[in-house]
Motif scaffolding. Sequence first.
Motif, PDB file in Angstrom:
ATOM      1  N   GLN A 166       0.840  -1.189   0.000  1.00 11.17           N
ATOM      2  CA  GLN A 166       0.000   0.000   0.000  1.00 11.17           C
ATOM      3  C   GLN A 166       0.877   1.242   0.000  1.00 11.17           C
ATOM      4  O   GLN A 166       1.837   1.326   0.765  1.00 11.17           O
ATOM      5  CB  GLN A 166      -0.917   0.035   1.235  1.00 11.17           C
ATOM      6  CG  GLN A 166      -1.809   1.262   1.247  1.00 11.17           C
ATOM      7  CD  GLN A 166      -2.737   1.349   2.441  1.00 11.17           C
ATOM      8  OE1 GLN A 166      -3.493   2.297   2.557  1.00 11.17           O
ATOM      9  NE2 GLN A 166      -2.697   0.375   3.341  1.00 11.17           N
ATOM     10  N   PHE A 167       0.546   2.199  -0.873  1.00 12.03           N
ATOM     11  CA  PHE A 167       1.187   3.508  -0.849  1.00 12.03           C
ATOM     12  C   PHE A 167       0.290   4.439  -0.038  1.00 12.03           C
ATOM     13  O   PHE A 167      -0.887   4.618  -0.362  1.00 12.03           O
ATOM     14  CB  PHE A 167       1.351   4.076  -2.259  1.00 12.03           C
ATOM     15  CG  PHE A 167       2.277   3.296  -3.155  1.00 12.03           C
ATOM     16  CD1 PHE A 167       3.252   2.461  -2.628  1.00 12.03           C
ATOM     17  CD2 PHE A 167       2.176   3.403  -4.527  1.00 12.03           C
ATOM     18  CE1 PHE A 167       4.108   1.747  -3.450  1.00 12.03           C
ATOM     19  CE2 PHE A 167       3.026   2.695  -5.368  1.00 12.03           C
ATOM     20  CZ  PHE A 167       3.998   1.865  -4.834  1.00 12.03           C
ATOM     21  N   ASN A 168       0.836   5.031   1.006  1.00  6.82           N
ATOM     22  CA  ASN A 168       0.060   5.931   1.839  1.00  6.82           C
ATOM     23  C   ASN A 168       1.024   6.821   2.618  1.00  6.82           C
ATOM     24  O   ASN A 168       2.225   6.818   2.335  1.00  6.82           O
ATOM     25  CB  ASN A 168      -0.878   5.147   2.775  1.00  6.82           C
ATOM     26  CG  ASN A 168      -2.210   5.836   2.993  1.00  6.82           C
ATOM     27  OD1 ASN A 168      -2.249   7.034   3.281  1.00  6.82           O
ATOM     28  ND2 ASN A 168      -3.299   5.104   2.873  1.00  6.82           N
ATOM     29  N   GLY A 169       0.523   7.535   3.594  1.00  7.23           N
ATOM     30  CA  GLY A 169       1.354   8.478   4.321  1.00  7.23           C
ATOM     31  C   GLY A 169       1.786   7.982   5.686  1.00  7.23           C
ATOM     32  O   GLY A 169       1.264   6.985   6.206  1.00  7.23           O
ATOM     33  N   PRO A 170       2.724   8.680   6.324  1.00  4.01           N
ATOM     34  CA  PRO A 170       3.210   8.292   7.653  1.00  4.01           C
ATOM     35  C   PRO A 170       2.120   8.269   8.707  1.00  4.01           C
ATOM     36  O   PRO A 170       2.264   7.608   9.737  1.00  4.01           O
ATOM     37  CB  PRO A 170       4.259   9.367   7.971  1.00  4.01           C
ATOM     38  CG  PRO A 170       4.669   9.906   6.653  1.00  4.01           C
ATOM     39  CD  PRO A 170       3.451   9.846   5.790  1.00  4.01           C
ATOM     40  N   TRP A 171       1.030   8.991   8.447  1.00  9.10           N
ATOM     41  CA  TRP A 171      -0.055   9.065   9.436  1.00  9.10           C
ATOM     42  C   TRP A 171      -0.772   7.726   9.631  1.00  9.10           C
ATOM     43  O   TRP A 171      -1.556   7.582  10.556  1.00  9.10           O
ATOM     44  CB  TRP A 171      -1.068  10.132   9.010  1.00  9.10           C
ATOM     45  CG  TRP A 171      -1.545   9.977   7.600  1.00  9.10           C
ATOM     46  CD1 TRP A 171      -2.585   9.205   7.165  1.00  9.10           C
ATOM     47  CD2 TRP A 171      -1.006  10.606   6.438  1.00  9.10           C
ATOM     48  NE1 TRP A 171      -2.726   9.301   5.804  1.00  9.10           N
ATOM     49  CE2 TRP A 171      -1.777  10.162   5.327  1.00  9.10           C
ATOM     50  CE3 TRP A 171       0.045  11.497   6.224  1.00  9.10           C
ATOM     51  CZ2 TRP A 171      -1.507  10.581   4.032  1.00  9.10           C
ATOM     52  CZ3 TRP A 171       0.305  11.909   4.923  1.00  9.10           C
ATOM     53  CH2 TRP A 171      -0.461  11.461   3.853  1.00  9.10           C
ATOM     54  N   MET A 172      -0.511   6.732   8.774  1.00  6.29           N
ATOM     55  CA  MET A 172      -1.165   5.430   8.904  1.00  6.29           C
ATOM     56  C   MET A 172      -0.519   4.553   9.970  1.00  6.29           C
ATOM     57  O   MET A 172      -1.072   3.515  10.344  1.00  6.29           O
ATOM     58  CB  MET A 172      -1.143   4.691   7.557  1.00  6.29           C
ATOM     59  CG  MET A 172      -1.844   5.412   6.428  1.00  6.29           C
ATOM     60  SD  MET A 172      -3.582   5.775   6.771  1.00  6.29           S
ATOM     61  CE  MET A 172      -4.269   4.126   6.861  1.00  6.29           C
ATOM     62  N   LYS A 173       0.643   4.945  10.444  1.00  2.00           N
ATOM     63  CA  LYS A 173       1.404   4.107  11.372  1.00  2.00           C
ATOM     64  C   LYS A 173       0.581   3.671  12.580  1.00  2.00           C
ATOM     65  O   LYS A 173       0.569   2.484  12.938  1.00  2.00           O
ATOM     66  CB  LYS A 173       2.655   4.855  11.845  1.00  2.00           C
ATOM     67  CG  LYS A 173       3.497   4.094  12.869  1.00  2.00           C
ATOM     68  CD  LYS A 173       4.704   4.913  13.321  1.00  2.00           C
ATOM     69  CE  LYS A 173       5.582   4.123  14.288  1.00  2.00           C
ATOM     70  NZ  LYS A 173       4.894   3.796  15.541  1.00  2.00           N
ATOM     71  N   GLY A 174      -0.095   4.617  13.219  1.00  2.80           N
ATOM     72  CA  GLY A 174      -0.848   4.290  14.428  1.00  2.80           C
ATOM     73  C   GLY A 174      -1.913   3.236  14.182  1.00  2.80           C
ATOM     74  O   GLY A 174      -2.088   2.317  14.991  1.00  2.80           O
ATOM     75  N   GLN A 175      -2.609   3.358  13.068  1.00  5.88           N
ATOM     76  CA  GLN A 175      -3.661   2.392  12.750  1.00  5.88           C
ATOM     77  C   GLN A 175      -3.086   1.003  12.514  1.00  5.88           C
ATOM     78  O   GLN A 175      -3.634   0.003  12.987  1.00  5.88           O
ATOM     79  CB  GLN A 175      -4.427   2.857  11.507  1.00  5.88           C
ATOM     80  CG  GLN A 175      -5.636   1.989  11.185  1.00  5.88           C
ATOM     81  CD  GLN A 175      -6.401   2.505   9.982  1.00  5.88           C
ATOM     82  OE1 GLN A 175      -6.042   2.227   8.847  1.00  5.88           O
ATOM     83  NE2 GLN A 175      -7.454   3.262  10.246  1.00  5.88           N
ATOM     84  N   PHE A 176      -1.977   0.934  11.807  1.00  6.74           N
ATOM     85  CA  PHE A 176      -1.376  -0.366  11.525  1.00  6.74           C
ATOM     86  C   PHE A 176      -0.775  -0.991  12.783  1.00  6.74           C
ATOM     87  O   PHE A 176      -0.836  -2.213  12.975  1.00  6.74           O
ATOM     88  CB  PHE A 176      -0.313  -0.232  10.427  1.00  6.74           C
ATOM     89  CG  PHE A 176      -0.853   0.195   9.093  1.00  6.74           C
ATOM     90  CD1 PHE A 176      -2.201   0.048   8.779  1.00  6.74           C
ATOM     91  CD2 PHE A 176      -0.026   0.753   8.129  1.00  6.74           C
ATOM     92  CE1 PHE A 176      -2.712   0.441   7.558  1.00  6.74           C
ATOM     93  CE2 PHE A 176      -0.517   1.153   6.901  1.00  6.74           C
ATOM     94  CZ  PHE A 176      -1.860   1.003   6.614  1.00  6.74           C
ATOM     95  N   ASP A 177      -0.183  -0.164  13.633  1.00  7.27           N
ATOM     96  CA  ASP A 177       0.345  -0.675  14.898  1.00  7.27           C
ATOM     97  C   ASP A 177      -0.784  -1.250  15.758  1.00  7.27           C
ATOM     98  O   ASP A 177      -0.652  -2.337  16.340  1.00  7.27           O
ATOM     99  CB  ASP A 177       1.048   0.439  15.672  1.00  7.27           C
ATOM    100  CG  ASP A 177       2.374   0.845  15.061  1.00  7.27           C
ATOM    101  OD1 ASP A 177       2.900   0.082  14.228  1.00  7.27           O
ATOM    102  OD2 ASP A 177       2.881   1.928  15.413  1.00  7.27           O
ATOM    103  N   GLU A 178      -1.884  -0.510  15.822  1.00  7.97           N
ATOM    104  CA  GLU A 178      -3.012  -0.952  16.634  1.00  7.97           C
ATOM    105  C   GLU A 178      -3.610  -2.250  16.109  1.00  7.97           C
ATOM    106  O   GLU A 178      -4.064  -3.102  16.882  1.00  7.97           O
ATOM    107  CB  GLU A 178      -4.089   0.140  16.655  1.00  7.97           C
ATOM    108  CG  GLU A 178      -5.258  -0.153  17.579  1.00  7.97           C
ATOM    109  CD  GLU A 178      -6.248   0.994  17.641  1.00  7.97           C
ATOM    110  OE1 GLU A 178      -7.364   0.780  18.152  1.00  7.97           O
ATOM    111  OE2 GLU A 178      -5.915   2.109  17.189  1.00  7.97           O
TER     112      GLU A 178
END
Length: 439
Positions: A290-302
């Motif tokens: 997936q191409f996306n932004g750094p802001w996705m980190k929290g969702q993926f970690d959770e």
Amino acid sequence: MKKSVKVLSTTLLAMSLVTAAGCSSDNGNNGGGNTNSGGTNTAAEGNSGGGNAPAAEKADILFWTPFSGADGEFMKKIVEKYNGSQDTYKVKLVIQPNGEYYKMLDVALSASKDRPDLAIMHVDQIPTYVNKGQLQPMDDLAAASGINKADYVEAPVNYETIDGKWYGIPLDIHPLVMYYNKDLFDKAGIAAPPTNRAEFESAVEKLTDKDKGVYGYAVPTLWPQQFIFPSLVWQNGGDLWNGTDVAYNSPEAVEMVQWMRGLVEQGFSPANVQQDGENTLFLQGKNAIQFNGPWMKGQFDEAGINYGVAPVPQIGKAKQAVYAGSHNFVVTKDTTDAAVVKGIGDFLKYVSTNSMDWAASGQALASKPMLESAEFKALPMQSSVAQAFDYVQFAPNVLNWATISDPIWGELSNAILGKKDAQKAMDDAVAKSRQAMNK
């Protein structure tokens, strides 16, 4: 770097998804307001020296941000720590709803009170607000506070230096990045993330398992194409703006649209990805890249996904490039109270070397001292994001760009879905954009 703002229209800049990128969209705390004292001193007279000067006049600083999602908590920590580090200045943080931020800012800036002294602004919004006369240069404030241009990544500093004046101090840069599912990569026997088109195409073929509903790369038809499409166009030697006109129907741009449609036709991507569909599949372990932004980190970690982060591969034939956004501190035009200006300088000097809490949100910091610190280098994702800083590009420095470029996204969706030929779709987008420019 001297740069003149090109005026295309007097229409206010429309709020777009591009400018909203990097800020979560949850409703947040609207906070309270602050009436400025209305002094006649200018920013040039403010100087806190980056510390607590004994003779300094106490002042409250009203600070607006659009961080109305999880990222707001990280900015709150920075403000709280700063306020606790001295007792001369108090920064009053107000978090406005992200989706309404610029509308609310416009209203506040036209009022005589309750307007922010300091605000967060996306880098591509700065030229329009400068043109409207609503921001003041920060050169004198920065010099008086010991803030140096050389201590920040060049790309945002250059963009927001207009007619020789510096209008924003960057907090972060958030480029498009590549997320990949490590478990799916291991299963497919792929040892490292792809770095170019050949490696990417080989990887998505190996990663696709139609019987299990697993795809190598689910092509978004809507967001975050606002970051993906420009990256691909620049990589292929094209551009969105040629200096006088929109240019996204060029052969270089059309080839990239055809390439994305080709991934669908080959079965490496689902045929009809709805809004956020590629993200849903990634969370389910059914979309490998997936191409996306750094802001996705929290969702993926959770979600507990075993994922990796790497720079976006060079898919185009010409160069490495990636679209990015950037959050910046700006000072509003009517902030003239000398004590408030001193406090702003003191706070920004503090943030320049005390912003690791913001990095913890997943963002890569724009301050070079922070980038070079051991604490930042110990963050694997953020360090990976920062690898792209040498070749990041922002939206064209053109007034009302969000309104002008808005036709791209509907027509691009038509092309990816196979409803229109790629050339026809981009020609139609250009025609609509020219209508918006009255050309």
